[in-house]
Design a protein around this motif. Structure first.
Motif, short mmCIF file in Angstrom:
data_model
loop_
_atom_site.label_atom_id
_atom_site.label_comp_id
_atom_site.label_asym_id
_atom_site.label_seq_id
_atom_site.Cartn_x
_atom_site.Cartn_y
_atom_site.Cartn_z
N ASP A 184 1.09 -1.22 -0.27
CA ASP A 184 0.19 0.33 0.11
C ASP A 184 0.73 1.60 -0.21
N ARG A 185 2.09 1.26 0.89
CA ARG A 185 3.15 2.42 0.80
C ARG A 185 3.22 2.83 -0.80
N ILE A 186 3.88 1.79 -1.66
CA ILE A 186 4.45 1.43 -3.03
C ILE A 186 3.67 2.82 -3.23
N ILE A 187 1.67 2.39 -3.56
CA ILE A 187 0.74 2.87 -4.43
C ILE A 187 0.18 4.25 -3.78
N GLY A 188 0.76 4.34 -2.60
CA GLY A 188 0.42 5.53 -2.16
C GLY A 188 2.11 6.65 -2.87
N LEU A 189 2.63 6.03 -2.81
CA LEU A 189 4.06 6.75 -3.62
C LEU A 189 3.38 6.57 -5.16
N GLU A 190 2.88 6.04 -5.62
CA GLU A 190 2.54 6.05 -7.35
C GLU A 190 1.57 6.86 -7.24
N LEU A 191 0.87 7.18 -6.41
CA LEU A 191 -0.26 7.93 -6.15
C LEU A 191 0.04 9.80 -6.45
N GLY A 192 1.16 9.41 -6.18
CA GLY A 192 1.46 11.32 -5.44
C GLY A 192 2.45 11.36 -3.92
N ALA A 193 2.10 10.64 -2.89
CA ALA A 193 2.68 11.13 -1.37
C ALA A 193 4.25 11.63 -1.69
N ASP A 194 4.20 12.14 -1.05
CA ASP A 194 6.01 12.71 -0.98
C ASP A 194 6.91 12.14 -0.60
N ASP A 195 6.09 11.34 0.76
CA ASP A 195 6.91 10.55 1.83
C ASP A 195 6.64 9.89 2.42
N TYR A 196 7.14 9.37 3.20
CA TYR A 196 6.45 8.28 4.65
C TYR A 196 6.66 7.77 5.48
N VAL A 197 6.04 7.39 6.55
CA VAL A 197 7.31 7.74 7.70
C VAL A 197 6.28 6.08 8.51
N THR A 198 7.21 4.95 8.96
CA THR A 198 6.18 3.95 9.20
C THR A 198 6.05 4.33 11.43
N LYS A 199 4.72 3.21 11.68
CA LYS A 199 4.29 2.99 13.18
C LYS A 199 5.47 1.53 13.99
N PRO A 200 5.94 2.01 14.88
CA PRO A 200 5.93 3.23 15.71
C PRO A 200 6.80 4.72 14.82
#
Length: 230
Positions: free
Chosen positions: A84-100
Motif C-alpha cells: 500500500d505504501r508503494i501504491i501511495g507513492l505511485e499516487l503522488g505521496a511525497d514521503d512516508y513514515v512507518t509506525k511506530p
C-alpha cells in the motif's frame, strides 16, 4: 495549515500537540469524510495521512487529494503495509513514515518536504531555467513546461528528483545519493521510493515510459540523466 488524518486518538493528539508546540497551525481529522469537509472550508498546506481509515481506504483519499491539489502528503503506514505504501507513492505521496515513529521524526520529514517545496533556486549558483529534449524546468517556480508549451504538474518530490538529475546530467546517481538528498532518510536497500518517483517522472516526460531515453537505469548502480541540459 497541517492536517493530521488518523483515527487513532493517541497518534492524532500526539502529532497535533507536537506540531502546535513547534509553531504550526494544525487540524485533526479521524475519517476521510472529515478530511474532505476540512479541505472544502480551509486551506490545507500539508497532509499527514494514515493509509487505514474507518470509512474507507486512505489511498482513495490520497487519489482525491492529488486530483485536486499538489499539497504535500506524507503517508502514515505500518511495516506490514509495504504494498500500500508503494501504491501511495505511485499516487503522488511525497514521503512516508512507518509506525511506530517519534513525533520528532515526523517533524523532520515535514520540514524536509517543506524545504523543497518552498525553496527557490539561488540565481547566483544556478541558472533558473533548465532545458532538455524540448522540455523546460523552472528551478525557481518549480514549473515544468512540455515541448508543446503545456504545463506539467509535478509534486514536490517529483520536482526535487528531476531538479537533482538535471543539475547532474550524465552522472550516475545511486539510489542512496538520491534518497539521502531528497528525504534525509537512512538508506534501506528495500526502500523503493526513488524507483517509484522515477517511474512517475518517466510517465510524464518520456515519449515511451517503457523504453526511457531521458532517465536511464544503470543496473546495480542507480540512474543517469541521459539528455543534454542547456
Amino acid at each position: 495549515m497541517i492536517a493530521v488524518v488518523d483515527d487513532e486518538p493517541l497518534i492524532q493528539s500526539t502529532l497535533v500537540n507536537y506540531f502546535e508546540n513547534a509553531g504550526f497551525a494544525v487540524r485533526g481529522a479521524e475519517t476521510a469524510e472529515q478530511m474532505r469537509r476540512l479541505m472544502a472550508r480551509e486551506r490545507i498546506d500539508f497532509v499527514l495521512l494514515d493509509i487505514r481509515l474507518p470509512d474507507g481506504d486512505g489511498l482513495a483519499l490520497m487519489r482525491d487529494i492529488r486530483a485536486e491539489s499538489d499539497v504535500p502528503v506524507i503517508l502514515i503506514t505500518s511495516r506490514a503495509e509495504e504494498a500500500d505504501r508503494i501504491i501511495g507513492l505511485e499516487l503522488g505521496a511525497d514521503d512516508y513514515v512507518t509506525k511506530p515513529f517519534s513525533p520528532r521524526e515526523v517533524l523532520a520529514r515535514v520540514k524536509t518536504v517543506l524545504r523543497r517545496t518552498r525553496a527557490a533556486a539561488d540565481p547566483g549558483r544556478h541558472k533558473r531555467l533548465r532545458r532538455f529534449a524540448g522540455w523546460c524546468l523552472d528551478l525557481e517556480t518549480h514549473r515544468l513546461t512540455s515541448p508543446t508549451g503545456e504545463t506539467t504538474r509535478l509534486t514536490s518530490a517529483e520536482f526535487e528528483l528531476l531538479a537533482l538529475l538535471v543539475r547532474h546530467p550524465g552522472r550516475i546517481m545511486s539510489r542512496n545519493d538520491l534518497l539521502d538528498v531528497m528525504s534525509n532518510r537512512e538508506w534501506d536497500p528495500n526502500d523503493r521510493t526513488v524507483d517509484v518517483l522515477v517511474g512517475r517522472l518517466r510517465r510524464k516526460i518520456e515519449a515511451d515510459p517503457a523504453k526511457p531515453q531521458i532517465i536511464l537505469t544503470e543496473y546495480g548502480l542507480g540512474y543517469v540523466f541521459a539528455e543534454k541540459v542547456a
